[in-house]
Design a protein around this motif. Structure first.
Motif, PDB file in Angstrom:
ATOM      1  N   LYS A 173       0.686  -1.351   0.334  1.00  0.00           N
ATOM      2  CA  LYS A 173       0.033   0.037   0.111  1.00  0.00           C
ATOM      3  C   LYS A 173       0.830   1.296  -0.264  1.00  0.00           C
ATOM      4  O   LYS A 173      -0.096   2.185  -0.316  1.00  0.00           O
ATOM      5  CB  LYS A 173      -0.960   0.106   1.148  1.00  0.00           C
ATOM      6  CG  LYS A 173      -1.894   1.136   1.219  1.00  0.00           C
ATOM      7  CD  LYS A 173      -3.488   0.594   2.252  1.00  0.00           C
ATOM      8  CE  LYS A 173      -4.152   2.161   1.920  1.00  0.00           C
ATOM      9  NZ  LYS A 173      -5.110   1.680   1.247  1.00  0.00           N
ATOM     10  N   ASP A 174       1.912   1.616   0.643  1.00  0.00           N
ATOM     11  CA  ASP A 174       2.873   2.151   0.301  1.00  0.00           C
ATOM     12  C   ASP A 174       3.408   2.918  -0.411  1.00  0.00           C
ATOM     13  O   ASP A 174       3.815   4.060  -0.987  1.00  0.00           O
ATOM     14  CB  ASP A 174       3.795   2.471   1.997  1.00  0.00           C
ATOM     15  CG  ASP A 174       5.104   1.138   1.391  1.00  0.00           C
ATOM     16  OD1 ASP A 174       4.260   0.418   0.851  1.00  0.00           O
ATOM     17  OD2 ASP A 174       6.109   1.150   1.641  1.00  0.00           O
ATOM     18  N   GLN A 175       3.941   1.780  -1.797  1.00  0.00           N
ATOM     19  CA  GLN A 175       3.841   2.283  -2.710  1.00  0.00           C
ATOM     20  C   GLN A 175       2.873   2.467  -3.887  1.00  0.00           C
ATOM     21  O   GLN A 175       3.043   2.583  -5.349  1.00  0.00           O
ATOM     22  CB  GLN A 175       5.060   1.376  -3.570  1.00  0.00           C
ATOM     23  CG  GLN A 175       6.082   1.063  -2.679  1.00  0.00           C
ATOM     24  CD  GLN A 175       7.087   0.392  -3.202  1.00  0.00           C
ATOM     25  OE1 GLN A 175       7.750  -0.033  -3.981  1.00  0.00           O
ATOM     26  NE2 GLN A 175       7.604  -1.072  -1.592  1.00  0.00           N
ATOM     27  N   ALA A 176       1.915   1.143  -4.041  1.00  0.00           N
ATOM     28  CA  ALA A 176       1.062   1.133  -5.130  1.00  0.00           C
ATOM     29  C   ALA A 176      -0.109   2.480  -4.370  1.00  0.00           C
ATOM     30  O   ALA A 176      -0.818   2.759  -5.562  1.00  0.00           O
ATOM     31  CB  ALA A 176       0.281  -0.135  -5.170  1.00  0.00           C
ATOM     32  N   VAL A 177      -0.626   2.108  -3.299  1.00  0.00           N
ATOM     33  CA  VAL A 177      -1.754   3.135  -2.779  1.00  0.00           C
ATOM     34  C   VAL A 177      -3.701   2.733  -3.188  1.00  0.00           C
ATOM     35  O   VAL A 177      -3.854   1.971  -1.662  1.00  0.00           O
ATOM     36  CB  VAL A 177      -1.703   4.419  -3.070  1.00  0.00           C
ATOM     37  CG1 VAL A 177      -2.791   5.685  -2.549  1.00  0.00           C
ATOM     38  CG2 VAL A 177      -0.531   5.472  -2.328  1.00  0.00           C
ATOM     39  N   ILE A 178      -3.576   2.340  -4.440  1.00  0.00           N
ATOM     40  CA  ILE A 178      -4.495   1.663  -4.673  1.00  0.00           C
ATOM     41  C   ILE A 178      -4.011   0.437  -5.874  1.00  0.00           C
ATOM     42  O   ILE A 178      -3.181   0.412  -6.532  1.00  0.00           O
ATOM     43  CB  ILE A 178      -5.160   2.078  -5.949  1.00  0.00           C
ATOM     44  CG1 ILE A 178      -4.909   4.020  -5.269  1.00  0.00           C
ATOM     45  CG2 ILE A 178      -6.373   2.475  -6.571  1.00  0.00           C
ATOM     46  CD1 ILE A 178      -5.622   5.203  -7.190  1.00  0.00           C
ATOM     47  N   GLY A 179      -4.512  -0.950  -5.692  1.00  0.00           N
ATOM     48  CA  GLY A 179      -4.236  -1.736  -5.947  1.00  0.00           C
ATOM     49  C   GLY A 179      -5.099  -2.422  -7.229  1.00  0.00           C
ATOM     50  O   GLY A 179      -5.026  -1.621  -8.895  1.00  0.00           O
ATOM     51  N   MET A 181      -8.038  -1.148  -8.415  1.00  0.00           N
ATOM     52  CA  MET A 181      -9.087  -0.299  -8.863  1.00  0.00           C
ATOM     53  C   MET A 181      -8.120   0.562 -10.047  1.00  0.00           C
ATOM     54  O   MET A 181      -8.096   0.834 -10.811  1.00  0.00           O
ATOM     55  CB  MET A 181      -9.953   0.976  -8.029  1.00  0.00           C
ATOM     56  CG  MET A 181     -10.954  -0.381  -7.972  1.00  0.00           C
ATOM     57  SD  MET A 181     -12.055   0.088  -9.043  1.00  0.00           S
ATOM     58  CE  MET A 181     -12.777   1.154  -8.923  1.00  0.00           C
ATOM     59  N   GLY A 182      -6.361   0.492  -9.589  1.00  0.00           N
ATOM     60  CA  GLY A 182      -5.172   2.158 -10.675  1.00  0.00           C
ATOM     61  C   GLY A 182      -4.794   1.164 -10.879  1.00  0.00           C
ATOM     62  O   GLY A 182      -4.554   1.832 -11.358  1.00  0.00           O
ATOM     63  N   ASP A 183      -5.212  -0.677 -11.272  1.00  0.00           N
ATOM     64  CA  ASP A 183      -4.345  -0.928 -11.921  1.00  0.00           C
ATOM     65  C   ASP A 183      -4.922  -1.020 -13.417  1.00  0.00           C
ATOM     66  O   ASP A 183      -4.660  -0.790 -14.403  1.00  0.00           O
ATOM     67  CB  ASP A 183      -3.507  -2.892 -11.273  1.00  0.00           C
ATOM     68  CG  ASP A 183      -2.972  -3.337 -12.776  1.00  0.00           C
ATOM     69  OD1 ASP A 183      -2.531  -2.882 -13.554  1.00  0.00           O
ATOM     70  OD2 ASP A 183      -3.257  -4.222 -13.073  1.00  0.00           O
ATOM     71  N   LEU A 184      -6.087  -1.700 -12.661  1.00  0.00           N
ATOM     72  CA  LEU A 184      -7.444  -2.157 -14.099  1.00  0.00           C
ATOM     73  C   LEU A 184      -8.011  -1.030 -14.468  1.00  0.00           C
ATOM     74  O   LEU A 184      -8.970  -0.989 -15.167  1.00  0.00           O
ATOM     75  CB  LEU A 184      -7.634  -3.784 -13.383  1.00  0.00           C
ATOM     76  CG  LEU A 184      -6.431  -4.827 -13.925  1.00  0.00           C
ATOM     77  CD1 LEU A 184      -7.297  -6.150 -13.117  1.00  0.00           C
ATOM     78  CD2 LEU A 184      -5.488  -4.870 -15.054  1.00  0.00           C
ATOM     79  N   GLY A 185      -9.323  -0.517 -13.205  1.00  0.00           N
ATOM     80  CA  GLY A 185      -9.914   0.134 -13.439  1.00  0.00           C
ATOM     81  C   GLY A 185     -10.366   0.871 -14.010  1.00  0.00           C
ATOM     82  O   GLY A 185     -10.883   1.493 -14.589  1.00  0.00           O
TER      83      GLY A 185
END
Length: 340
Positions: A173-179, A181-185
């Motif tokens: 989470k500290d690097q992506a923040v969003i999983g 949803m940020g990758d695909l959504g």
């Protein structure tokens, strides 16, 4: 302008599978610098493409030969590096999501405006032939009123293709923040805005972490969206699908469009008179080895740099798509419909 000299910051999977090969195959570009905090990755890429290796992006940006930058780092670094690159006088192609907050996205756009350089976000779905065809059909009016849609983007997760596997930054989470949803959504939010030609004004969402262990980012989400003119539909994004799904269905007054919903036909049109059209327009790019081909993102970016043109997916467009995803995350947290 001659050959555009490029620097790539981040030598992970997206650089390895998309940016590096597409720059290499482009006749008007030369990769002259690469950067990664893992020295072995930077050195391997530098050797492969005849470039100079860096482990500090600040040092790379001091290279005055570099005209354009690809930002292929973990999400939390996108804004910081992009702003620094623009301030250094470089054109920037930034991977999605462009930032992890609207404030950071706005800073990126402000830096682009101040520098006079191009900022493009890597939303490749706008360049898929079936998606472009669908947009033209909707714009022509021949489908009549658009009522609804459903779109999905899901696969088995980044561990299947990320260079770090289960230890990938995607799960931190500290690097992506969003999983997911940020990758695909965010890809699908951008696609729908593009195809429908409308902005979303409301979103309601359930966003969960159910499929992956040892992570605190989302891996599955389902959203309900409404546009300014009342088109409603659903968007799902997931890292829990055994088989990739990247399909979109548009329900209109005079037809139903099925995009990337069939292994053979990239566009199927069910007309209200009972007739069905099946159209082959080339398959959508996937993370599978056989699915790697020219996404047209790099070629479009380079054309914009050479011709000094506004990109199809500008930073302003990227911010609008990010806003939808952040609204969905807010909806899940508050258990309320969010007005965008």
């Amino acid at each position: 302008m001659g050959i555009v000299k490029v620097g790539v910051i981040g030598c992970g999977s997206i650089a390895k599978n998309r940016h590096f090969p597409e720059y290499e195959s482009h006749q008007e570009t030369e990769i002259i610098a690469v950067c990664d905090i893992v020295p072995d990755r930077a050195n391997a890429a530098a050797q492969r493409y005849g470039a100079q290796a860096y482990t500090d992006y600040i040092e790379l940006l001091k290279n005055e030969e570099i005209e354009a930058i690809s930002v292929c780092t973990p999400n939390y670094l996108h804004a910081r590096i992009t702003v620094a690159a623009l301030e250094a006088g470089k054109h920037v192609l930034c991977e999605k999501p462009m930032a992890t907050s609207l404030a950071d996205a706005e800073k990126m756009n402000e830096a682009a405006a101040k520098s006079g350089k191009i900022l493009m976000i890597g939303h490749n779905q706008r360049f898929v032939p079936s998606h472009q065809k669908a947009k033209k059909l909707i714009e022509s009016g021949e489908l009549g009123k658009i009522y609804s849609f459903r779109t999905a983007f899901g696969h088995s997760g980044p561990e299947t293709w990320s260079v770090d596997g289960l230890e990938s930054w995607f799960f931190k989470k500290d690097q992506a923040v969003i999983g997911a949803m940020g990758d695909l959504g965010v890809h699908k939010a951008d696609l729908l805005r593009y195809i429908l030609g409308e902005e979303f004004v409301e979103v309601g969402a359930f966003v969960e972490t159910t499929a992956k262990k040892n992570t605190d980012v989302d891996d599955s989400a389902a959203c309900i969206l409404r546009t300014e003119n009342g088109i409603i539909g659903t968007l799902t994004a997931s890292w829990s699908y055994a088989k990739e799904d990247n399909a979109t269905v548009i329900y209109a007054e005079k037809a139903v469009l099925r995009l990337e919903d069939d292994p053979k036909y990239s566009l199927i049109i069910h007309h209200d008179n009972g007739k069905t059209e099946t159209i082959q327009l080339g398959s959508i790019q996937t993370n599978d080895s056989e699915g790697q081909h020219d996404s047209e993102v790099i070629s479009h970016f380079v054309k914009c740099v050479v011709d000094n043109e506004e990109p199809l997916v500008s930073g302003v467009e990227g911010l609008k798509s990010l806003k939808v995803i952040l609204g969905a995350m807010e909806s899940n947290a508050s258990r309320k419909i969010i007005r965008l």
